[in-house]
Design a protein around this motif. Structure first.
Motif, PDB file in Angstrom:
ATOM      1  N   GLY A 123      60.099 -41.971  88.113  1.00 17.94           N
ATOM      2  CA  GLY A 123      59.251 -41.161  88.645  1.00 17.94           C
ATOM      3  C   GLY A 123      59.784 -39.664  88.973  1.00 17.94           C
ATOM      4  O   GLY A 123      59.128 -38.685  88.883  1.00 17.94           O
ATOM      5  N   ARG A 124      60.655 -39.552  89.782  1.00 16.70           N
ATOM      6  CA  ARG A 124      61.494 -38.342  90.268  1.00 16.70           C
ATOM      7  C   ARG A 124      61.728 -37.592  88.773  1.00 16.70           C
ATOM      8  O   ARG A 124      61.789 -36.216  89.026  1.00 16.70           O
ATOM      9  N   LEU A 125      62.469 -38.303  87.980  1.00 16.74           N
ATOM     10  CA  LEU A 125      62.728 -37.415  87.039  1.00 16.74           C
ATOM     11  C   LEU A 125      61.828 -36.962  86.262  1.00 16.74           C
ATOM     12  O   LEU A 125      61.874 -35.683  85.518  1.00 16.74           O
ATOM     13  N   ARG A 126      60.743 -37.585  85.973  1.00 21.32           N
ATOM     14  CA  ARG A 126      59.498 -37.117  85.162  1.00 21.32           C
ATOM     15  C   ARG A 126      58.892 -35.819  86.135  1.00 21.32           C
ATOM     16  O   ARG A 126      58.612 -34.965  85.560  1.00 21.32           O
TER      17      ARG A 126
ATOM     18  N   PRO B   8      58.376 -34.554  79.545  1.00 21.41           N
ATOM     19  CA  PRO B   8      59.154 -35.857  80.462  1.00 21.41           C
ATOM     20  C   PRO B   8      59.928 -36.591  79.254  1.00 21.41           C
ATOM     21  O   PRO B   8      60.874 -37.247  79.529  1.00 21.41           O
ATOM     22  N   ALA B   9      59.244 -36.763  78.198  1.00 18.36           N
ATOM     23  CA  ALA B   9      59.785 -37.679  77.060  1.00 18.36           C
ATOM     24  C   ALA B   9      61.104 -37.041  76.460  1.00 18.36           C
ATOM     25  O   ALA B   9      62.082 -37.764  76.056  1.00 18.36           O
TER      26      ALA B   9
ATOM     27  N   PRO C  96      58.623 -40.511  94.602  1.00 17.20           N
ATOM     28  CA  PRO C  96      57.095 -40.460  94.288  1.00 17.20           C
ATOM     29  C   PRO C  96      56.572 -41.656  93.439  1.00 17.20           C
ATOM     30  O   PRO C  96      57.480 -42.185  92.714  1.00 17.20           O
ATOM     31  N   ALA C  97      55.479 -42.055  93.460  1.00 19.92           N
ATOM     32  CA  ALA C  97      54.990 -43.025  93.026  1.00 19.92           C
ATOM     33  C   ALA C  97      54.835 -42.699  91.481  1.00 19.92           C
ATOM     34  O   ALA C  97      54.740 -41.548  91.164  1.00 19.92           O
ATOM     35  N   SER C  98      55.117 -43.842  90.565  1.00 14.03           N
ATOM     36  CA  SER C  98      55.468 -43.534  89.170  1.00 14.03           C
ATOM     37  C   SER C  98      54.631 -44.269  88.258  1.00 14.03           C
ATOM     38  O   SER C  98      54.240 -45.404  88.509  1.00 14.03           O
ATOM     39  N   ALA C  99      54.408 -43.996  87.300  1.00 13.17           N
ATOM     40  CA  ALA C  99      53.731 -44.574  86.027  1.00 13.17           C
ATOM     41  C   ALA C  99      55.090 -45.572  85.552  1.00 13.17           C
ATOM     42  O   ALA C  99      56.117 -45.360  85.765  1.00 13.17           O
TER      43      ALA C  99
END
Length: 306
Positions: free
Chosen positions: A107-110, A120-121, A225-228
Protein backbone atom coordinates in the motif's frame (compact mmCIF):
# COMPACT_ATOMS: atom_id res chain seq x y z
CA UNK A 1 26.22 -7.02 -1.90
CA UNK A 2 27.63 -9.70 0.35
CA UNK A 3 26.53 -10.67 3.86
CA UNK A 4 27.31 -13.43 6.32
CA UNK A 5 26.82 -14.33 9.99
CA UNK A 6 26.43 -17.17 12.46
CA UNK A 7 23.74 -17.42 15.15
CA UNK A 8 23.28 -20.51 17.30
CA UNK A 9 22.80 -23.41 14.89
CA UNK A 10 22.49 -21.12 11.84
CA UNK A 11 25.13 -19.96 9.41
CA UNK A 12 24.00 -17.32 6.91
CA UNK A 13 25.40 -16.43 3.54
CA UNK A 14 23.77 -13.88 1.23
CA UNK A 15 24.76 -12.22 -2.03
CA UNK A 16 23.04 -9.96 -4.54
CA UNK A 17 24.57 -9.49 -7.98
CA UNK A 18 23.81 -7.45 -11.06
CA UNK A 19 23.05 -9.65 -14.05
CA UNK A 20 24.86 -9.67 -17.36
CA UNK A 21 22.01 -8.00 -19.25
CA UNK A 22 21.90 -5.09 -16.78
CA UNK A 23 25.67 -4.66 -16.98
CA UNK A 24 25.50 -4.66 -20.78
CA UNK A 25 22.81 -1.95 -20.82
CA UNK A 26 24.40 0.06 -18.03
CA UNK A 27 21.33 -0.30 -15.81
CA UNK A 28 21.24 -0.56 -12.01
CA UNK A 29 20.58 -3.85 -10.24
CA UNK A 30 16.82 -4.36 -9.81
CA UNK A 31 17.34 -6.82 -6.95
CA UNK A 32 17.58 -5.54 -3.37
CA UNK A 33 18.86 -7.40 -0.31
CA UNK A 34 18.43 -6.46 3.35
CA UNK A 35 19.65 -8.44 6.35
CA UNK A 36 18.81 -7.28 9.86
CA UNK A 37 18.90 -8.60 13.42
CA UNK A 38 16.35 -7.36 15.95
CA UNK A 39 17.05 -7.98 19.61
CA UNK A 40 20.08 -9.65 21.19
CA UNK A 41 21.15 -13.05 22.41
CA UNK A 42 18.81 -16.00 22.20
CA UNK A 43 15.77 -13.72 21.91
CA UNK A 44 17.01 -12.14 18.68
CA UNK A 45 15.05 -12.44 15.45
CA UNK A 46 16.82 -12.28 12.09
CA UNK A 47 15.06 -10.99 8.98
CA UNK A 48 16.35 -11.42 5.44
CA UNK A 49 14.37 -9.63 2.72
CA UNK A 50 14.92 -10.07 -1.03
CA UNK A 51 13.05 -7.95 -3.59
CA UNK A 52 13.18 -7.71 -7.38
CA UNK A 53 11.93 -4.68 -9.28
CA UNK A 54 9.62 -5.22 -12.23
CA UNK A 55 11.42 -5.83 -15.49
CA UNK A 56 11.43 -3.15 -18.21
CA UNK A 57 10.07 -0.41 -15.92
CA UNK A 58 12.19 2.59 -14.88
CA UNK A 59 13.07 3.11 -11.24
CA UNK A 60 11.89 -0.25 -9.95
CA UNK A 61 15.23 -0.81 -8.21
CA UNK A 62 14.02 1.90 -5.80
CA UNK A 63 10.69 0.10 -5.35
CA UNK A 64 12.56 -3.10 -4.43
CA UNK A 65 14.69 -1.28 -1.87
CA UNK A 66 11.68 0.49 -0.35
CA UNK A 67 9.74 -2.76 0.08
CA UNK A 68 12.65 -4.32 1.96
CA UNK A 69 13.01 -1.28 4.22
CA UNK A 70 9.30 -0.97 5.03
CA UNK A 71 8.92 -4.65 5.84
CA UNK A 72 12.02 -4.47 8.06
CA UNK A 73 10.59 -1.45 9.89
CA UNK A 74 7.34 -3.32 10.59
CA UNK A 75 9.14 -6.47 11.72
CA UNK A 76 11.31 -4.38 14.04
CA UNK A 77 8.28 -2.73 15.64
CA UNK A 78 6.62 -6.12 16.19
CA UNK A 79 9.70 -8.14 16.99
CA UNK A 80 8.62 -9.31 20.45
CA UNK A 81 5.26 -10.64 19.30
CA UNK A 82 6.68 -12.21 16.15
CA UNK A 83 9.45 -13.92 18.12
CA UNK A 84 6.91 -15.37 20.52
CA UNK A 85 4.71 -16.61 17.65
CA UNK A 86 7.70 -18.27 15.97
CA UNK A 87 8.88 -19.94 19.20
CA UNK A 88 5.37 -21.22 20.00
CA UNK A 89 4.63 -22.24 16.40
CA UNK A 90 1.55 -19.99 16.34
CA UNK A 91 1.05 -20.42 12.64
CA UNK A 92 -2.34 -18.73 12.44
CA UNK A 93 -1.05 -15.51 14.01
CA UNK A 94 2.03 -15.55 11.79
CA UNK A 95 0.00 -15.99 8.59
CA UNK A 96 -2.46 -13.20 9.36
CA UNK A 97 0.11 -10.81 10.81
CA UNK A 98 2.72 -11.22 8.09
CA UNK A 99 0.07 -11.08 5.35
CA UNK A 100 -1.24 -7.78 6.68
CA UNK A 101 2.28 -6.46 7.16
CA UNK A 102 3.12 -7.25 3.53
CA UNK A 103 -0.14 -5.78 2.22
CA UNK A 104 0.58 -2.53 4.02
CA UNK A 105 4.07 -2.34 2.54
CA UNK A 106 2.55 -2.67 -0.92
CA UNK A 107 0.00 0.00 0.00
CA UNK A 108 2.83 2.38 0.81
CA UNK A 109 4.50 1.47 -2.48
CA UNK A 110 1.35 2.32 -4.45
CA UNK A 111 1.07 5.65 -2.63
CA UNK A 112 4.73 6.36 -3.41
CA UNK A 113 4.14 5.56 -7.10
CA UNK A 114 1.26 8.05 -7.21
CA UNK A 115 3.43 10.75 -5.62
CA UNK A 116 6.06 10.11 -8.28
CA UNK A 117 3.47 10.37 -11.04
CA UNK A 118 3.89 6.72 -11.99
CA UNK A 119 1.36 3.96 -12.58
CA UNK A 120 1.34 1.67 -9.51
CA UNK A 121 1.35 -1.37 -11.82
CA UNK A 122 4.69 -0.21 -13.25
CA UNK A 123 6.35 0.81 -9.99
CA UNK A 124 6.33 -2.46 -8.10
CA UNK A 125 8.49 -5.44 -7.12
CA UNK A 126 8.39 -9.01 -5.89
CA UNK A 127 9.44 -9.51 -2.28
CA UNK A 128 10.42 -12.64 -0.32
CA UNK A 129 11.50 -12.83 3.30
CA UNK A 130 12.82 -15.23 5.91
CA UNK A 131 12.32 -14.92 9.66
CA UNK A 132 14.95 -16.85 11.59
CA UNK A 133 15.01 -17.11 15.40
CA UNK A 134 18.49 -16.96 16.89
CA UNK A 135 17.65 -19.32 19.77
CA UNK A 136 19.48 -22.64 19.11
CA UNK A 137 16.54 -24.68 20.46
CA UNK A 138 14.07 -23.20 17.95
CA UNK A 139 14.45 -24.57 14.44
CA UNK A 140 11.29 -23.04 12.97
CA UNK A 141 12.02 -21.17 9.75
CA UNK A 142 9.33 -18.84 8.41
CA UNK A 143 9.05 -17.75 4.79
CA UNK A 144 6.62 -15.15 3.46
CA UNK A 145 6.27 -12.86 0.48
CA UNK A 146 4.69 -12.14 -2.87
CA UNK A 147 5.80 -12.54 -6.47
CA UNK A 148 8.44 -14.49 -8.34
CA UNK A 149 11.48 -16.25 -6.92
CA UNK A 150 12.32 -19.53 -5.26
CA UNK A 151 12.47 -21.34 -1.93
CA UNK A 152 14.54 -24.53 -1.92
CA UNK A 153 16.06 -26.97 0.53
CA UNK A 154 19.09 -29.20 0.13
CA UNK A 155 18.61 -32.31 2.28
CA UNK A 156 20.71 -35.47 2.03
CA UNK A 157 22.21 -34.21 -1.22
CA UNK A 158 18.85 -33.74 -2.95
CA UNK A 159 17.22 -30.43 -3.90
CA UNK A 160 13.61 -29.95 -2.82
CA UNK A 161 11.42 -27.18 -4.20
CA UNK A 162 9.49 -25.76 -1.23
CA UNK A 163 7.66 -23.02 -3.11
CA UNK A 164 4.26 -22.50 -1.46
CA UNK A 165 1.16 -22.44 -3.65
CA UNK A 166 -0.23 -19.07 -4.72
CA UNK A 167 -3.07 -19.37 -2.27
CA UNK A 168 -3.60 -18.97 1.44
CA UNK A 169 -1.84 -21.94 3.06
CA UNK A 170 -3.89 -24.85 4.22
CA UNK A 171 -4.59 -25.11 7.97
CA UNK A 172 -1.94 -26.88 10.02
CA UNK A 173 -1.97 -28.48 13.46
CA UNK A 174 -1.82 -25.85 16.18
CA UNK A 175 0.80 -27.78 18.13
CA UNK A 176 3.54 -27.36 15.54
CA UNK A 177 4.27 -25.43 12.36
CA UNK A 178 3.57 -27.04 9.03
CA UNK A 179 6.67 -28.93 8.13
CA UNK A 180 7.93 -28.23 4.63
CA UNK A 181 7.21 -31.15 2.40
CA UNK A 182 9.55 -31.83 -0.47
CA UNK A 183 7.89 -31.81 -3.85
CA UNK A 184 9.97 -30.84 -6.87
CA UNK A 185 13.59 -31.42 -7.89
CA UNK A 186 15.40 -28.25 -6.95
CA UNK A 187 16.32 -26.51 -3.72
CA UNK A 188 18.99 -24.46 -2.07
CA UNK A 189 20.12 -23.05 1.28
CA UNK A 190 18.54 -20.39 3.41
CA UNK A 191 20.29 -18.23 5.92
CA UNK A 192 20.13 -15.96 8.92
CA UNK A 193 21.76 -12.54 8.73
CA UNK A 194 24.17 -10.99 11.11
CA UNK A 195 24.00 -7.89 13.21
CA UNK A 196 21.50 -5.40 11.85
CA UNK A 197 23.24 -4.67 8.59
CA UNK A 198 22.62 -4.27 4.94
CA UNK A 199 25.77 -4.06 2.84
CA UNK A 200 25.88 -1.04 0.56
CA UNK A 201 26.09 -1.53 -3.19
CA UNK A 202 26.17 0.72 -6.21
CA UNK A 203 22.69 -0.17 -7.28
CA UNK A 204 20.28 -1.04 -4.51
CA UNK A 205 21.34 -1.09 -0.90
CA UNK A 206 19.08 -0.90 2.14
CA UNK A 207 20.14 0.09 5.62
CA UNK A 208 18.87 -2.19 8.34
CA UNK A 209 16.64 -0.25 10.73
CA UNK A 210 17.50 -0.09 14.38
CA UNK A 211 15.43 -2.42 16.54
CA UNK A 212 12.32 -0.83 17.98
CA UNK A 213 10.11 -1.82 20.83
CA UNK A 214 7.35 -4.19 19.83
CA UNK A 215 4.33 -2.26 20.93
CA UNK A 216 1.94 -3.55 18.30
CA UNK A 217 0.82 -7.11 17.80
CA UNK A 218 1.85 -9.13 14.77
CA UNK A 219 -1.73 -9.13 13.57
CA UNK A 220 -1.63 -5.34 13.28
CA UNK A 221 1.99 -4.77 12.41
CA UNK A 222 2.99 -1.43 10.99
CA UNK A 223 1.34 1.93 10.84
CA UNK A 224 1.01 2.26 7.09
CA UNK A 225 -1.74 3.44 4.80
CA UNK A 226 -4.68 1.10 4.43
CA UNK A 227 -4.34 -0.65 1.11
CA UNK A 228 -6.23 -2.49 -1.53
CA UNK A 229 -5.41 -6.15 -2.13
CA UNK A 230 -1.77 -6.74 -3.08
CA UNK A 231 -0.87 -7.31 -6.73
CA UNK A 232 0.16 -10.95 -6.26
CA UNK A 233 -0.97 -13.83 -4.05
CA UNK A 234 0.57 -14.02 -0.59
CA UNK A 235 2.90 -16.96 0.02
CA UNK A 236 3.71 -18.40 3.43
CA UNK A 237 5.53 -21.45 4.72
CA UNK A 238 6.62 -22.44 8.20
CA UNK A 239 8.97 -25.42 8.34
CA UNK A 240 11.14 -27.18 10.89
CA UNK A 241 14.80 -27.52 9.91
CA UNK A 242 16.94 -30.59 10.52
CA UNK A 243 20.66 -30.62 11.24
CA UNK A 244 22.49 -30.77 7.93
CA UNK A 245 19.80 -28.94 5.94
CA UNK A 246 20.63 -26.03 3.67
CA UNK A 247 17.78 -23.63 2.95
CA UNK A 248 17.90 -21.29 -0.04
CA UNK A 249 15.79 -18.22 -0.68
CA UNK A 250 16.47 -16.58 -4.02
CA UNK A 251 15.20 -14.16 -6.63
CA UNK A 252 13.92 -15.39 -9.98
CA UNK A 253 17.36 -14.74 -11.50
CA UNK A 254 18.70 -17.81 -9.66
CA UNK A 255 15.45 -19.75 -9.13
CA UNK A 256 14.75 -20.05 -12.87
CA UNK A 257 18.10 -21.61 -13.88
CA UNK A 258 18.10 -23.75 -10.72
CA UNK A 259 14.77 -25.23 -11.76
CA UNK A 260 15.60 -25.43 -15.45
CA UNK A 261 19.24 -26.54 -15.59
CA UNK A 262 20.14 -29.82 -13.88
CA UNK A 263 23.86 -29.08 -14.25
CA UNK A 264 23.57 -25.96 -12.09
CA UNK A 265 21.47 -27.79 -9.48
CA UNK A 266 24.05 -30.58 -9.30
CA UNK A 267 26.94 -28.13 -9.08
CA UNK A 268 25.39 -26.15 -6.22
CA UNK A 269 24.33 -29.34 -4.42
CA UNK A 270 27.96 -30.47 -4.46
CA UNK A 271 29.25 -27.06 -3.40
CA UNK A 272 26.67 -26.36 -0.68
CA UNK A 273 26.08 -29.88 0.57
CA UNK A 274 29.30 -30.01 2.58
CA UNK A 275 29.20 -30.09 6.37
CA UNK A 276 30.97 -26.74 6.60
CA UNK A 277 29.35 -23.71 4.94
CA UNK A 278 31.50 -21.89 2.37
CA UNK A 279 33.27 -18.67 3.20
CA UNK A 280 31.96 -15.39 1.84
CA UNK A 281 34.20 -15.30 -1.24
CA UNK A 282 33.44 -18.94 -2.09
CA UNK A 283 29.70 -18.34 -1.70
CA UNK A 284 29.92 -15.30 -3.96
CA UNK A 285 31.74 -17.34 -6.60
CA UNK A 286 29.10 -20.08 -6.41
CA UNK A 287 26.26 -17.57 -6.75
CA UNK A 288 27.94 -16.18 -9.86
CA UNK A 289 28.04 -19.55 -11.66
CA UNK A 290 27.05 -18.74 -15.23
CA UNK A 291 24.30 -20.54 -17.15
CA UNK A 292 23.79 -19.84 -20.84
CA UNK A 293 20.51 -18.05 -21.54
CA UNK A 294 20.11 -16.63 -18.01
CA UNK A 295 21.40 -13.08 -17.51
CA UNK A 296 19.09 -11.53 -14.90
CA UNK A 297 20.15 -10.17 -11.52
CA UNK A 298 20.72 -12.86 -8.89
CA UNK A 299 20.12 -12.73 -5.17
CA UNK A 300 20.73 -15.80 -3.02
CA UNK A 301 20.26 -16.22 0.74
CA UNK A 302 21.43 -19.56 2.12
CA UNK A 303 21.13 -20.91 5.65
CA UNK A 304 23.13 -23.90 6.90
CA UNK A 305 21.83 -25.85 9.89
CA UNK A 306 24.52 -27.17 12.25
Amino acid sequence: MLEGARYGTLTLRAASLRGGSARYRGEPRRDALLAARFGTGDSALVLVAVASGQRAAPGTHRAARELCEWIAEAVGRNRARLTEDVHTANRGALVSGLHRLTDRAYGRLRADATERGLAPADYTASVRCLLLPAHPACRTRVFFGMGDGGLFRLRDGVWQDLEPAETEPEPAPTSAPASASAPAPTSAPTSAPASASASASASASASAPAPASASASASAPASAPASAPSPAPFRFRASVARPGDTLLLCSAGLADPLRGEAALADHLAERWGAAEPPGLSAFLADAQTGVKGYADDRTAVAVWEA
